[in-house]
Scaffold this motif. Structure first.
Motif, mmCIF file in Angstrom:
data_model
loop_
_atom_site.group_PDB
_atom_site.id
_atom_site.type_symbol
_atom_site.label_atom_id
_atom_site.label_comp_id
_atom_site.label_asym_id
_atom_site.label_seq_id
_atom_site.Cartn_x
_atom_site.Cartn_y
_atom_site.Cartn_z
ATOM 1 N N ARG A 21 9.574 -5.739 -11.525
ATOM 2 C CA ARG A 21 9.573 -4.576 -12.412
ATOM 3 C C ARG A 21 8.202 -4.229 -12.954
ATOM 4 N N ARG A 22 7.160 -4.709 -12.337
ATOM 5 C CA ARG A 22 5.812 -4.470 -12.836
ATOM 6 C C ARG A 22 5.439 -3.005 -12.840
ATOM 7 N N PRO A 23 4.730 -2.530 -13.847
ATOM 8 C CA PRO A 23 4.379 -3.253 -15.068
ATOM 9 C C PRO A 23 5.561 -3.311 -16.033
ATOM 10 N N ILE A 24 5.578 -4.342 -16.847
ATOM 11 C CA ILE A 24 6.685 -4.596 -17.771
ATOM 12 C C ILE A 24 6.133 -5.295 -19.009
ATOM 13 N N SER A 25 6.796 -5.132 -20.132
ATOM 14 C CA SER A 25 6.351 -5.761 -21.376
ATOM 15 C C SER A 25 7.047 -7.105 -21.588
ATOM 16 N N GLU A 46 0.554 -18.518 -20.993
ATOM 17 C CA GLU A 46 0.100 -19.525 -20.030
ATOM 18 C C GLU A 46 -0.281 -18.868 -18.700
ATOM 19 N N LEU A 47 0.545 -17.922 -18.260
ATOM 20 C CA LEU A 47 0.272 -17.222 -17.006
ATOM 21 C C LEU A 47 -1.014 -16.404 -17.094
ATOM 22 N N ILE A 48 -1.281 -15.845 -18.267
ATOM 23 C CA ILE A 48 -2.534 -15.108 -18.474
ATOM 24 C C ILE A 48 -3.721 -16.072 -18.413
ATOM 25 N N LYS A 49 -3.607 -17.227 -19.064
ATOM 26 C CA LYS A 49 -4.685 -18.226 -19.034
ATOM 27 C C LYS A 49 -4.960 -18.702 -17.609
ATOM 28 N N GLU A 50 -3.910 -18.804 -16.798
ATOM 29 C CA GLU A 50 -4.048 -19.232 -15.400
ATOM 30 C C GLU A 50 -4.580 -18.114 -14.501
ATOM 31 N N GLY A 51 -4.660 -16.895 -15.027
ATOM 32 C CA GLY A 51 -5.158 -15.772 -14.246
ATOM 33 C C GLY A 51 -4.130 -15.122 -13.344
ATOM 34 N N LEU A 52 -2.869 -15.511 -13.459
ATOM 35 C CA LEU A 52 -1.825 -14.959 -12.606
ATOM 36 C C LEU A 52 -1.292 -13.626 -13.114
ATOM 37 N N VAL A 53 -1.436 -13.391 -14.417
ATOM 38 C CA VAL A 53 -0.927 -12.184 -15.059
ATOM 39 C C VAL A 53 -2.029 -11.624 -15.938
ATOM 40 N N HIS A 54 -2.039 -10.312 -16.135
ATOM 41 C CA HIS A 54 -2.998 -9.694 -17.042
ATOM 42 C C HIS A 54 -2.334 -8.555 -17.811
ATOM 43 N N GLU A 55 -2.908 -8.248 -18.957
ATOM 44 C CA GLU A 55 -2.408 -7.151 -19.783
ATOM 45 C C GLU A 55 -3.055 -5.847 -19.344
ATOM 46 N N LEU A 56 -2.244 -4.800 -19.262
ATOM 47 C CA LEU A 56 -2.744 -3.481 -18.873
ATOM 48 C C LEU A 56 -3.093 -2.628 -20.087
ATOM 49 N N GLY A 57 -2.524 -2.952 -21.215
ATOM 50 C CA GLY A 57 -2.727 -2.163 -22.424
ATOM 51 C C GLY A 57 -1.396 -1.745 -23.004
ATOM 52 N N LEU A 70 1.943 -3.677 -21.835
ATOM 53 C CA LEU A 70 2.399 -3.823 -20.452
ATOM 54 C C LEU A 70 1.639 -4.935 -19.739
ATOM 55 N N LEU A 71 2.359 -5.664 -18.917
ATOM 56 C CA LEU A 71 1.810 -6.775 -18.142
ATOM 57 C C LEU A 71 1.938 -6.473 -16.659
ATOM 58 N N ASP A 72 1.042 -7.056 -15.891
ATOM 59 C CA ASP A 72 1.114 -6.913 -14.441
ATOM 60 C C ASP A 72 0.656 -8.213 -13.790
ATOM 61 N N ILE A 73 1.054 -8.380 -12.545
ATOM 62 C CA ILE A 73 0.611 -9.505 -11.731
ATOM 63 C C ILE A 73 -0.842 -9.254 -11.336
ATOM 64 N N THR A 74 -1.666 -10.275 -11.402
ATOM 65 C CA THR A 74 -3.053 -10.154 -10.977
ATOM 66 C C THR A 74 -3.118 -10.274 -9.454
ATOM 67 N N ALA A 75 -3.693 -9.273 -8.829
ATOM 68 C CA ALA A 75 -3.793 -9.243 -7.369
ATOM 69 C C ALA A 75 -4.790 -10.278 -6.859
ATOM 70 N N ARG A 76 -4.680 -10.564 -5.587
ATOM 71 C CA ARG A 76 -5.606 -11.418 -4.836
ATOM 72 C C ARG A 76 -5.742 -12.834 -5.397
ATOM 73 N N GLN A 77 -4.628 -13.338 -5.910
ATOM 74 C CA GLN A 77 -4.596 -14.718 -6.382
ATOM 75 C C GLN A 77 -4.195 -15.682 -5.270
ATOM 76 N N HIS A 78 -3.372 -15.192 -4.350
ATOM 77 C CA HIS A 78 -2.919 -15.981 -3.207
ATOM 78 C C HIS A 78 -2.894 -15.065 -1.988
ATOM 79 N N PHE A 79 -3.052 -15.689 -0.819
ATOM 80 C CA PHE A 79 -3.100 -14.913 0.414
ATOM 81 C C PHE A 79 -2.112 -15.497 1.426
ATOM 82 N N TYR A 80 -1.524 -14.599 2.225
ATOM 83 C CA TYR A 80 -0.486 -14.970 3.173
ATOM 84 C C TYR A 80 -0.812 -14.383 4.534
ATOM 85 N N LEU A 81 -0.662 -15.192 5.556
ATOM 86 C CA LEU A 81 -0.959 -14.791 6.925
ATOM 87 C C LEU A 81 0.352 -14.582 7.662
ATOM 88 N N GLY A 82 0.461 -13.461 8.359
ATOM 89 C CA GLY A 82 1.685 -13.174 9.089
ATOM 90 C C GLY A 82 1.418 -12.757 10.515
#
Length: 150
Positions: A21-25, A46-57, A70-82
């Motif tokens: 549901r991003r972005p979500i509060s 905790e997720l913000i401290k780990e860099g996985l989530v960030h506040e949008l405002g 509002l919160l969102d997932i921080t992009a480019r934290q993990h990568f997947y090969l398909g």
């Protein structure tokens, strides 16, 4: 930090809401999951401290009272090969944790007419792609085979 099984489940539930549901509060996550606002806030912090989530405002609306952040997932934290292999093509892709495609290649072939690429040719195509994306340290690998392969 070692999490108990219950803490890990709550964290996963919150992350599921963020991805779906991003972005979500924080308060909307709490309401949707029935996890207390305090617990939701602690895990989000905790997720913000780990860099996985960030506040949008703050959410701009006409409501009275404290504004939702509002919160969102921080992009480019993990990568997947398909890899996807079918009767007509070989597709290779690297994507990040929010599904953004960072690099891709398509190689067409026709099994019914040309016999398709040999194992060695497929390996060379994969090796070439891996050389191009070596700056990405991928965590997972997915392989899809469509149709009937002999």
């Amino acid at each position: 930090m070692t999490l108990t099984r219950k803490q890990a489940e709550i964290r996963a539930t919150i992350l599921d809401q963020l991805y779906a549901r991003r972005p979500i509060s924080r308060i909307d996550i709490s309401k949707e999951t029935h996890i207390t606002p305090a617990t939701t806030g602690n895990i989000i912090n905790e997720l913000i401290k780990e860099g996985l989530v960030h506040e949008l405002g703050e959410l701009e609306d006409d409501s009275v009272g404290r504004k939702k952040t509002l919160l969102d997932i921080t992009a480019r934290q993990h990568f997947y090969l398909g890899f996807e292999i079918s009767e007509k093509y070989l597709a290779l892709v690297i994507a990040d944790n929010i599904g953004d495609i960072l690099a891709s290649e398509w190689h067409t072939h026709h099994l019914e007419h040309q016999g398709g690429p040999s194992d060695i040719e497929i390996i060379k195509l994969i090796q070439h792609f891996l050389q191009k994306i070596r700056m990405f340290l991928f965590q997972q690998l997915g392989l899809a085979c469509l149709g009937t392969l002999n």
